[in-house]
Design an enzyme around this catalytic site. Structure first.
Site, PDB file in Angstrom:
ATOM      1  N   HIS A  78      44.780  42.747  33.256  1.00 26.07           N
ATOM      2  CA  HIS A  78      44.629  41.513  32.477  1.00 26.07           C
ATOM      3  C   HIS A  78      44.156  41.829  31.051  1.00 26.07           C
ATOM      4  O   HIS A  78      44.328  42.946  30.569  1.00 26.07           O
ATOM      5  CB  HIS A  78      43.725  40.524  33.214  1.00 26.07           C
ATOM      6  CG  HIS A  78      44.102  40.362  34.647  1.00 26.07           C
ATOM      7  ND1 HIS A  78      45.234  39.705  35.044  1.00 26.07           N
ATOM      8  CD2 HIS A  78      43.500  40.822  35.791  1.00 26.07           C
ATOM      9  CE1 HIS A  78      45.330  39.743  36.365  1.00 26.07           C
ATOM     10  NE2 HIS A  78      44.299  40.429  36.832  1.00 26.07           N
ATOM     11  N   GLU A 120      37.185  39.051  35.294  1.00 26.10           N
ATOM     12  CA  GLU A 120      37.810  40.282  35.765  1.00 26.10           C
ATOM     13  C   GLU A 120      38.250  41.165  34.612  1.00 26.10           C
ATOM     14  O   GLU A 120      38.114  42.394  34.667  1.00 26.10           O
ATOM     15  CB  GLU A 120      39.008  39.941  36.654  1.00 26.10           C
ATOM     16  CG  GLU A 120      39.746  41.157  37.195  1.00 26.10           C
ATOM     17  CD  GLU A 120      41.001  40.806  37.965  1.00 26.10           C
ATOM     18  OE1 GLU A 120      41.697  41.742  38.405  1.00 26.10           O
ATOM     19  OE2 GLU A 120      41.301  39.603  38.125  1.00 26.10           O
ATOM     20  N   HIS A 174      41.543  46.572  38.952  1.00 26.98           N
ATOM     21  CA  HIS A 174      41.414  45.129  39.159  1.00 26.98           C
ATOM     22  C   HIS A 174      40.189  44.815  40.008  1.00 26.98           C
ATOM     23  O   HIS A 174      39.523  45.717  40.523  1.00 26.98           O
ATOM     24  CB  HIS A 174      42.661  44.576  39.863  1.00 26.98           C
ATOM     25  CG  HIS A 174      43.897  44.610  39.022  1.00 26.98           C
ATOM     26  ND1 HIS A 174      44.286  43.552  38.227  1.00 26.98           N
ATOM     27  CD2 HIS A 174      44.819  45.578  38.851  1.00 26.98           C
ATOM     28  CE1 HIS A 174      45.403  43.875  37.600  1.00 26.98           C
ATOM     29  NE2 HIS A 174      45.750  45.092  37.955  1.00 26.98           N
ATOM     30  N   GLU A 191      41.778  47.253  43.835  1.00 27.12           N
ATOM     31  CA  GLU A 191      40.962  46.045  43.787  1.00 27.12           C
ATOM     32  C   GLU A 191      39.561  46.488  44.188  1.00 27.12           C
ATOM     33  O   GLU A 191      39.292  46.769  45.360  1.00 27.12           O
ATOM     34  CB  GLU A 191      41.495  44.991  44.759  1.00 27.12           C
ATOM     35  CG  GLU A 191      42.923  44.550  44.497  1.00 27.12           C
ATOM     36  CD  GLU A 191      43.027  43.512  43.390  1.00 27.12           C
ATOM     37  OE1 GLU A 191      41.984  43.200  42.786  1.00 27.12           O
ATOM     38  OE2 GLU A 191      44.144  43.019  43.137  1.00 27.12           O
TER      39      GLU A 191
END
Length: 315
Positions: free
Chosen positions: A105, A142, A197, A279
């Site tokens: 992101h 995040e 992430h 993650e």
């Protein structure tokens, strides 16, 4: 990585407050110069109040920082498809190896909904260019987490002699799109690529998981050559992540293995180099969030990822 936006208010610009001019300009100049020098010496781009400070951006990456345009928007001064260089690598056992780090992101994505919502080809279908990412219930995004871990990871790999490249280092107003992120690793001929992430699952869902590319051969996607080496890379990262962080594998995906295979992620589908996602935890669970917001734990996360990559590259 979550496919929902963060539920926090966009940061508001601070208003500067004018104060009466009580000293002369001549007196201000040397004081301002000293203050600037001190700021440059100690400036830190990540939250590290309770852990080791992440490495600051190199002068090369700072020079590529996005600059305001005439209409007030920010635009990257470097090529939008060129990976951000991470500075010179030291001599070491990984000299000659290239690692692509993809901080998931972008902190500025929420300001550019039309840009990140446009569809791009990921081989199997078309998907949004990017998303805003998840956030903790207290509003820690995040995108800030991924940049901080990535910046901590970079010097650990450079100390081993690797050349490290970023897809973005806070030097873009938004993005890049998922297909660009894959292309950057391909064009860098990366020996390993990692996309960082944190998940946005339900409360009570805890732990980390590493995402491996499925065998995909459709359209522009052909992951068949990278499936085996990516699994090797991902399993090594999962093993070292458990050992260093003491975090448990996901209790909601991967059947306790900490490893998941997916064929719906453009960053994996379009990669031609060994690549995985990690993650690191679930931002929506209070216990995981306490780890993700800790600078000391983020340093451990970077160390765990680094050790897995180094193990993979050593062979």
């Amino acid at each position: 990585m979550s496919y929902v936006g963060p539920d926090f208010d966009p940061p508001q610009p601070r208003r500067s407050r004018r104060r009466p001019l009580t000293i002369t300009v001549a007196a201000l100049v040397p004081v301002a110069l000293v203050g600037w020098l001190v700021y440059e010496a100690v400036a830190d781009t990540g939250d590290s109040s309770d852990g080791a400070a992440p490495a600051t951006a190199t002068s090369a990456s700072r020079s590529a920082t996005a600059s305001p345009t005439a209409d007030g928007k920010r635009s990257a001064s470097s090529s939008p498809t060129a990976p951000t260089a991470g500075g010179p690598a030291a001599s070491g056992p990984l000299k000659g190896k290239v690692v692509l780090i993809d901080p998931g992101h972008n902190p500025g994505n929420f300001r550019h909904p039309s840009d990140i919502n446009r569809k791009v080809n990921i081989g199997t279908n078309r998907k949004e260019c990017d998303t805003t990412g998840a956030a903790t219930n207290s509003g820690y995004p995040e995108a800030q987490f991924t940049l901080d871990v990535a910046r901590r990871l970079r010097p650990l790999l450079q100390q081993q002699g690797a050349t490290v490249k970023f897809t973005q280092d806070g030097d873009r107003a938004w993005g890049p799109c998922v297909n660009e992120r894959a292309r950057m690793g391909n064009e860098a001929h990366a020996d390993a690529a990692i996309s960082i992430h944190a998940d946005g699952a339900a409360a009570g869902d805890r732990g980390f998981h590493v995402i491996l590319p499925a065998s995909v051969h459709e359209g522009a996607a052909d992951t068949r050559p990278i499936v085996a080496p990516s699994r090797d890379l991902g399993e090594r990262i999962a093993g070292s992540f458990v050992r260093v962080t003491k975090s448990a594998p996901s209790n909601y995906l991967g059947n306790g293995t900490g490893v998941v295979v997916r064929g719906d992620l453009g960053g994996l589908n379009l990669s031609t180099v060994p690549k995985v996602f990690i993650e690191c935890g679930n931002m929506r669970d209070s216990k995981d969030a306490a780890l993700l917001t800790s600078g000391a734990w983020r340093q451990k996360a970077a160390q765990g990822i680094s050790e897995g990559i180094v193990s993979f590259l050593h062979g």
